[in-house]
Design a protein around this motif. Sequence first.
Motif, PDB file in Angstrom:
ATOM      1  N   VAL A  63     -34.779  -1.254 -17.685  1.00 22.03           N
ATOM      2  CA  VAL A  63     -33.870  -1.200 -16.536  1.00 22.03           C
ATOM      3  C   VAL A  63     -32.440  -0.960 -17.019  1.00 22.03           C
ATOM      4  O   VAL A  63     -31.690  -0.160 -16.449  1.00 22.03           O
ATOM      5  CB  VAL A  63     -33.946  -2.511 -15.730  1.00 22.03           C
ATOM      6  N   GLY A  64     -32.064  -1.661 -18.100  1.00 25.80           N
ATOM      7  CA  GLY A  64     -30.735  -1.475 -18.667  1.00 25.80           C
ATOM      8  C   GLY A  64     -30.510  -0.052 -19.124  1.00 25.80           C
ATOM      9  O   GLY A  64     -29.394   0.486 -18.991  1.00 25.80           O
ATOM     10  N   GLY A  65     -31.544   0.581 -19.665  1.00 29.55           N
ATOM     11  CA  GLY A  65     -31.414   1.969 -20.082  1.00 29.55           C
ATOM     12  C   GLY A  65     -31.133   2.900 -18.912  1.00 29.55           C
ATOM     13  O   GLY A  65     -30.291   3.800 -19.004  1.00 29.55           O
ATOM     14  N   ARG A 201     -38.083   4.817 -10.495  1.00 28.71           N
ATOM     15  CA  ARG A 201     -39.305   5.119 -11.247  1.00 28.71           C
ATOM     16  C   ARG A 201     -39.204   6.488 -11.915  1.00 28.71           C
ATOM     17  O   ARG A 201     -39.618   6.666 -13.065  1.00 28.71           O
ATOM     18  CB  ARG A 201     -40.508   5.074 -10.314  1.00 28.71           C
ATOM     19  N   SER A 202     -38.623   7.460 -11.231  1.00 31.05           N
ATOM     20  CA  SER A 202     -38.465   8.798 -11.805  1.00 31.05           C
ATOM     21  C   SER A 202     -37.560   8.765 -13.028  1.00 31.05           C
ATOM     22  O   SER A 202     -37.810   9.439 -14.027  1.00 31.05           O
ATOM     23  CB  SER A 202     -37.908   9.762 -10.767  1.00 31.05           C
ATOM     24  N   ASP A 203     -36.494   7.963 -12.941  1.00 30.24           N
ATOM     25  CA  ASP A 203     -35.598   7.834 -14.093  1.00 30.24           C
ATOM     26  C   ASP A 203     -36.310   7.191 -15.278  1.00 30.24           C
ATOM     27  O   ASP A 203     -36.140   7.613 -16.430  1.00 30.24           O
ATOM     28  CB  ASP A 203     -34.375   7.000 -13.715  1.00 30.24           C
ATOM     29  N   LEU A 204     -37.100   6.157 -15.011  1.00 30.97           N
ATOM     30  CA  LEU A 204     -37.870   5.517 -16.086  1.00 30.97           C
ATOM     31  C   LEU A 204     -38.832   6.505 -16.731  1.00 30.97           C
ATOM     32  O   LEU A 204     -38.953   6.576 -17.958  1.00 30.97           O
ATOM     33  CB  LEU A 204     -38.652   4.319 -15.551  1.00 30.97           C
ATOM     34  N   LEU A 205     -39.527   7.266 -15.900  1.00 31.86           N
ATOM     35  CA  LEU A 205     -40.511   8.212 -16.415  1.00 31.86           C
ATOM     36  C   LEU A 205     -39.845   9.320 -17.215  1.00 31.86           C
ATOM     37  O   LEU A 205     -40.387   9.789 -18.217  1.00 31.86           O
ATOM     38  CB  LEU A 205     -41.325   8.808 -15.265  1.00 31.86           C
ATOM     39  N   GLU A 206     -38.657   9.746 -16.792  1.00 32.34           N
ATOM     40  CA  GLU A 206     -37.955  10.783 -17.548  1.00 32.34           C
ATOM     41  C   GLU A 206     -37.621  10.279 -18.959  1.00 32.34           C
ATOM     42  O   GLU A 206     -37.771  10.991 -19.948  1.00 32.34           O
ATOM     43  CB  GLU A 206     -36.679  11.208 -16.840  1.00 32.34           C
TER      44      GLU A 206
END
Length: 421
Positions: A63-65, A201-206
């Motif tokens: 999440v921090g990333g 979720r899209s940001d995490l997956l990227e």
Amino acid sequence: MKTGPLRRRAFRRVFLGRSLSLVGDAVVPAALALALLRATGSVSSLALVLGCAMVPKLLLLPVGGVVADRFNARTVAVATDLVRCAAQLLVGLQLLGGEPSVGLIAAAEVVGGAASAFATPALSPLVGATVGAEDRQRANSLLGTAGSVARLGGPALAGLLIWSAGPGWAFILDAVTFAASAALLLGVRVAHAPLPKRSFRSDLLEGWTEVRSRDWYWTSLIAHGVWNLTAAVFMVLGPAIAVRSLGGEGAWVAVLQSGSIGVLVGALLAGRLRVRRPVAAGNLAAGLYALPLAALAVPAPAPVVIGAYGVAMAGLGFLGPVWETTLQNTIPEHVLARVVSYDWLMSLGAMPVGYLLAPLAASAWGSGAALAASALLVGGACAATLLVPGVRRFLVTAGERHPGPQPGGARTAEPARGEAA
């Protein structure tokens, strides 16, 4: 003309802020242990508080990333410094009050650990934004050196504070260093291109896709995770062997001091050496951790174990700046914090596994066999990365930029302005 990273005002502020907070953080562990043992006489209270700091950090790192990539890294760093300042100030006031509440201290550590999960991924983009590619390895070496010096001097400063004024003042000092860091970072201006609006979720997956698409990166992460797992085994089994077979508690203290000096030497070397194959060189340096594990498994005489641990930690001190520079010069800026967060998640997450497995393995096979197996594991994992095409082909070539993937999945670092990073 070479100017050096400290001649850049923005990086100088980042470096000073980071160095101050590292000194404060180095003082806290000893103060926390002694304060809780004085107040409760319970080791379980200390374990609870330490767990309260570690668990939220592990859970929130990805999440921090995302947050560090969505927002300006400077803004995230300032906000987390202020949150950690408040958390440490609360702990300090609790201890100075004379009747500390373990519950309140644990809650403050939860908040501090959560803030750390956001601060950790923000540091690498902040360094990358304030230093040119030609100076990044020197910049990361300076940060590594500052951390090593803090670890060397922190326990002594903690002892002085505890003896003269009480452990609460160690936390007040840490709070002051976070406040000073925030003040310094307020004067830093870094460019930031916000991410397109889309789901979390899209940001995490990227971020995960960036990790998975680079064979040199994810295989190195596995090796680094194994390093942390075996380091935990060493820390669990080492003290008892030192006391029993190497000459007592003083031998274990000497081992740890040797490691602190080794990290400092390795960080200094990283600032002076330029390697064309940074990923391969860094992973081989990390593999030196097999030496103290093997020496302790025998166990070898105390001077051999002490020397081996110093060499191994010099390898770690070298790996850190080289690895950070590689990421800053290779990973696209808009996704760097997320990629770094997965790196930290793998590294930090492996240590609790080592803490859990070490006593079980020692009980089943004996401490010597557990340490020998760990030596083979870390040496083999780090050396095995050389079999990966991306690791072998990852080259730093002076004066060239290679923004795209190379054959075999490798990427070449991007040293700008004519000097290999």
